[in-house]
Design a protein around this motif. Structure first.
Motif, mmCIF file in Angstrom:
data_model
loop_
_atom_site.group_PDB
_atom_site.id
_atom_site.type_symbol
_atom_site.label_atom_id
_atom_site.label_comp_id
_atom_site.label_asym_id
_atom_site.label_seq_id
_atom_site.Cartn_x
_atom_site.Cartn_y
_atom_site.Cartn_z
ATOM 1 N N LEU A 1 52.456 -25.890 -15.403
ATOM 2 C CA LEU A 1 53.292 -24.898 -16.088
ATOM 3 C C LEU A 1 53.922 -25.466 -17.350
ATOM 4 C CD1 LEU A 1 55.043 -23.145 -13.067
ATOM 5 C CD2 LEU A 1 53.081 -22.335 -14.384
ATOM 6 N N ASP A 2 54.193 -26.761 -17.365
ATOM 7 C CA ASP A 2 54.751 -27.397 -18.560
ATOM 8 C C ASP A 2 53.726 -27.474 -19.690
ATOM 9 O OD1 ASP A 2 57.223 -27.804 -17.399
ATOM 10 O OD2 ASP A 2 56.786 -29.864 -16.769
ATOM 11 N N THR A 3 52.430 -27.456 -19.327
ATOM 12 C CA THR A 3 51.366 -27.645 -20.313
ATOM 13 C C THR A 3 50.918 -26.351 -20.959
ATOM 14 O OG1 THR A 3 50.543 -29.591 -19.111
ATOM 15 C CG2 THR A 3 49.012 -28.539 -20.646
ATOM 16 N N ILE A 4 50.758 -25.297 -20.164
ATOM 17 C CA ILE A 4 50.191 -24.055 -20.714
ATOM 18 C C ILE A 4 51.240 -23.294 -21.533
ATOM 19 C CG2 ILE A 4 48.605 -23.904 -18.767
ATOM 20 C CD1 ILE A 4 50.292 -21.526 -17.752
ATOM 21 N N PRO A 5 50.815 -22.424 -22.454
ATOM 22 C CA PRO A 5 51.770 -21.634 -23.254
ATOM 23 C C PRO A 5 52.317 -20.471 -22.421
ATOM 24 C CG PRO A 5 49.518 -21.099 -23.893
ATOM 25 C CD PRO A 5 49.414 -22.204 -22.888
ATOM 26 N N LEU A 6 53.432 -20.689 -21.757
ATOM 27 C CA LEU A 6 53.980 -19.677 -20.851
ATOM 28 C C LEU A 6 54.315 -18.378 -21.572
ATOM 29 C CD1 LEU A 6 56.327 -21.770 -18.522
ATOM 30 C CD2 LEU A 6 54.016 -20.938 -18.056
ATOM 31 N N GLU A 7 54.598 -18.458 -22.860
ATOM 32 C CA GLU A 7 54.929 -17.242 -23.606
ATOM 33 C C GLU A 7 53.739 -16.290 -23.705
ATOM 34 O OE1 GLU A 7 53.303 -20.174 -26.569
ATOM 35 O OE2 GLU A 7 54.689 -20.234 -24.866
ATOM 36 N N ARG A 8 52.541 -16.757 -23.376
ATOM 37 C CA ARG A 8 51.353 -15.905 -23.416
ATOM 38 C C ARG A 8 51.062 -15.231 -22.073
ATOM 39 N NH1 ARG A 8 48.253 -17.980 -27.791
ATOM 40 N NH2 ARG A 8 46.633 -16.450 -27.397
ATOM 41 N N VAL A 9 51.832 -15.562 -21.052
ATOM 42 C CA VAL A 9 51.612 -14.950 -19.733
ATOM 43 C C VAL A 9 52.161 -13.528 -19.753
ATOM 44 C CG1 VAL A 9 52.047 -15.072 -17.265
ATOM 45 C CG2 VAL A 9 51.710 -17.185 -18.566
ATOM 46 N N VAL A 10 51.287 -12.565 -19.555
ATOM 47 C CA VAL A 10 51.651 -11.147 -19.539
ATOM 48 C C VAL A 10 51.855 -10.670 -18.108
ATOM 49 C CG1 VAL A 10 50.830 -8.811 -20.080
ATOM 50 C CG2 VAL A 10 50.415 -10.690 -21.695
ATOM 51 N N GLN A 11 50.970 -11.082 -17.229
ATOM 52 C CA GLN A 11 50.889 -10.531 -15.883
ATOM 53 C C GLN A 11 50.600 -11.649 -14.895
ATOM 54 O OE1 GLN A 11 47.809 -7.481 -15.536
ATOM 55 N NE2 GLN A 11 47.539 -7.970 -13.384
ATOM 56 N N VAL A 12 50.969 -11.431 -13.636
ATOM 57 C CA VAL A 12 50.593 -12.363 -12.570
ATOM 58 C C VAL A 12 49.921 -11.602 -11.436
ATOM 59 C CG1 VAL A 12 52.459 -13.975 -13.111
ATOM 60 C CG2 VAL A 12 52.794 -12.254 -11.320
ATOM 61 N N HIS A 13 49.078 -12.318 -10.692
ATOM 62 C CA HIS A 13 48.498 -11.846 -9.441
ATOM 63 C C HIS A 13 49.122 -12.609 -8.286
ATOM 64 C CE1 HIS A 13 44.398 -9.936 -10.796
ATOM 65 N NE2 HIS A 13 45.439 -9.145 -11.006
ATOM 66 N N LEU A 14 49.328 -11.898 -7.182
ATOM 67 C CA LEU A 14 49.901 -12.465 -5.974
ATOM 68 C C LEU A 14 49.031 -12.040 -4.798
ATOM 69 C CD1 LEU A 14 53.487 -11.185 -6.745
ATOM 70 C CD2 LEU A 14 52.761 -13.557 -7.056
ATOM 71 N N ALA A 15 48.593 -12.996 -3.994
ATOM 72 C CA ALA A 15 47.738 -12.662 -2.853
ATOM 73 C C ALA A 15 47.890 -13.735 -1.785
ATOM 74 C CB ALA A 15 46.276 -12.544 -3.292
ATOM 75 N N GLY A 16 47.296 -13.479 -0.648
ATOM 76 C CA GLY A 16 47.291 -14.449 0.440
ATOM 77 C C GLY A 16 45.874 -14.820 0.813
ATOM 78 N N GLY A 17 45.695 -16.038 1.301
ATOM 79 C CA GLY A 17 44.373 -16.505 1.690
ATOM 80 C C GLY A 17 44.406 -17.195 3.035
ATOM 81 N N ILE A 18 43.438 -18.072 3.233
ATOM 82 C CA ILE A 18 43.333 -18.795 4.499
ATOM 83 C C ILE A 18 43.116 -20.273 4.215
ATOM 84 C CG2 ILE A 18 42.381 -16.792 5.705
ATOM 85 C CD1 ILE A 18 39.621 -18.176 5.499
ATOM 86 N N GLU A 19 43.223 -21.069 5.244
ATOM 87 C CA GLU A 19 42.899 -22.486 5.146
ATOM 88 C C GLU A 19 41.762 -22.775 6.100
ATOM 89 O OE1 GLU A 19 45.391 -26.543 5.764
ATOM 90 O OE2 GLU A 19 46.132 -25.128 4.254
ATOM 91 N N SER A 20 40.664 -23.318 5.587
ATOM 92 C CA SER A 20 39.494 -23.621 6.399
ATOM 93 C C SER A 20 39.781 -24.775 7.352
ATOM 94 C CB SER A 20 38.305 -23.964 5.499
ATOM 95 O OG SER A 20 38.028 -22.920 4.600
ATOM 96 N N VAL A 21 38.878 -24.957 8.314
ATOM 97 C CA VAL A 21 39.068 -26.014 9.315
ATOM 98 C C VAL A 21 39.089 -27.400 8.677
ATOM 99 C CG1 VAL A 21 38.138 -24.706 11.242
ATOM 100 C CG2 VAL A 21 36.578 -25.989 9.772
ATOM 101 N N ASP A 22 38.459 -27.527 7.499
ATOM 102 C CA ASP A 22 38.460 -28.818 6.813
ATOM 103 C C ASP A 22 39.697 -29.025 5.942
ATOM 104 O OD1 ASP A 22 37.963 -27.095 4.731
ATOM 105 O OD2 ASP A 22 36.114 -28.057 4.061
#
Length: 294
Positions: A193-214
């Motif tokens: 987050l310190d590296t990318i140009p945060l002022e260019r962020v318009v929108q975010v996605h939020l979702a849930g996933g899983i963790e594989s057995v590995d």
């Protein structure tokens, strides 16, 4: 670029399995994101259904097949149809992924990561700028997950930064993808987050996933948004002015739709959007007289 864009608020990724619940949700959902390819070359009755979705609620098309990272230039027929769709629903912006999905005219069937070099970033930026100009509204570019990470000249954050320096598109920061990549590939989210140009962020996605057995984290869009992703949203909202948040669910839909509207409301509150609101007409789309892509 983000400053002039409308604040859409907290939305949901539209899926046909949720149609009746979305219709009944009213002001609990500020806006909807639709999959571009579900409507791009669809028959008239499918396209007409967009009119129902758009009543009092902005729509934004989110693409899977623009494939700006392909060696070939973007398909002009796809871009022309995309421009028509954006105009039809008066979308304030459109989005797609930082990846390629076709090579040599063959579909690879997945969002495939790019070699992270300055040359690739600049070529991608050039194509993105051209498509943005052709469509006439801002293009918002999304980070993807990747399972295999070969040696590259640039880190993921450096690559995104290089890309943004060579176009005036916006960023769709998928916070779930960021969380998954940071865990699978062992990098620091704060440094990203310190590296990318945060002022260019318009929108975010939020979702849930899983963790594989590995122990590998996977972005399946099949579960509630995890707590560490909510924490990322809170940090991001404290550092830049977001225009929109979006909750995604593609499978394992909850029996009780209020589980999703609760996530939408939490995103609204975390992003500091204030009370739910619905916008219609010109305010939900392109400002009158704005030049293409500016």
């Amino acid at each position: 670029m983000p400053a002039h864009l409308p604040r859409l608020g907290s939305g949901l990724g539209y899926r046909k399995e949720l149609a009746s619940d979305v219709a009944a949700a009213g002001e609990a959902i500020d806006w909807l994101e639709v999959i571009t390819e579900h409507y791009l070359f669809a028959p008239p009755d499918v396209r007409e259904s967009l009119g129902e979705l758009r009543r009092g609620r902005p729509l934004v098309p989110h693409g899977l097949e623009l494939s700006l990272g392909s060696p070939e230039e973007p398909d002009p027929h796809y871009v022309q149809a995309l421009a028509a769709l954006v105009e039809e629903i008066d979308a304030p912006w459109f989005s797609d992924h930082i990846c390629f999905t076709r090579a040599g005219g063959v579909s690879v069937g997945t969002l495939t990561p790019l070699p992270r070099s300055r040359g690739v970033a600049r070529d991608f930026a050039r194509r993105a700028q051209g498509v943005q100009a052709a469509v006439g509204v801002p293009l918002i570019l999304e980070n993807i997950t990747y399972h295999l990470d070969l040696p590259h000249p640039l880190t993921e954050a450096e690559f995104l930064t290089e890309l943004m320096e060579h176009c005036d598109c916006g960023l769709l920061l998928d916070l779930t993808n960021l969380d998954i990549n940071s865990r699978n590939h062992h990098y620091d989210v704060g440094e990203f987050l310190d590296t990318i140009p945060l002022e260019r962020v318009v929108q975010v996605h939020l979702a849930g996933g899983i963790e594989s057995v590995d122990g590998t984290a996977r972005d399946t869009h099949s579960a509630p948004v995890p707590e560490q992703v909510w924490q990322l949203l809170a940090e991001l909202a404290g550092r830049t002015d977001l225009k929109a948040t979006l909750v995604e669910r593609d499978q394992d839909f909850p029996d009780d739709f209020s589980e999703l509207t609760a996530e939408i409301d939490r995103a609204r509150r975390t992003a500091r959007f204030g009370a739910p609101r619905r916008t219609t007409g010109q305010a939900a789309g392109r400002p009158a007289g704005r030049a293409a892509g500016r």
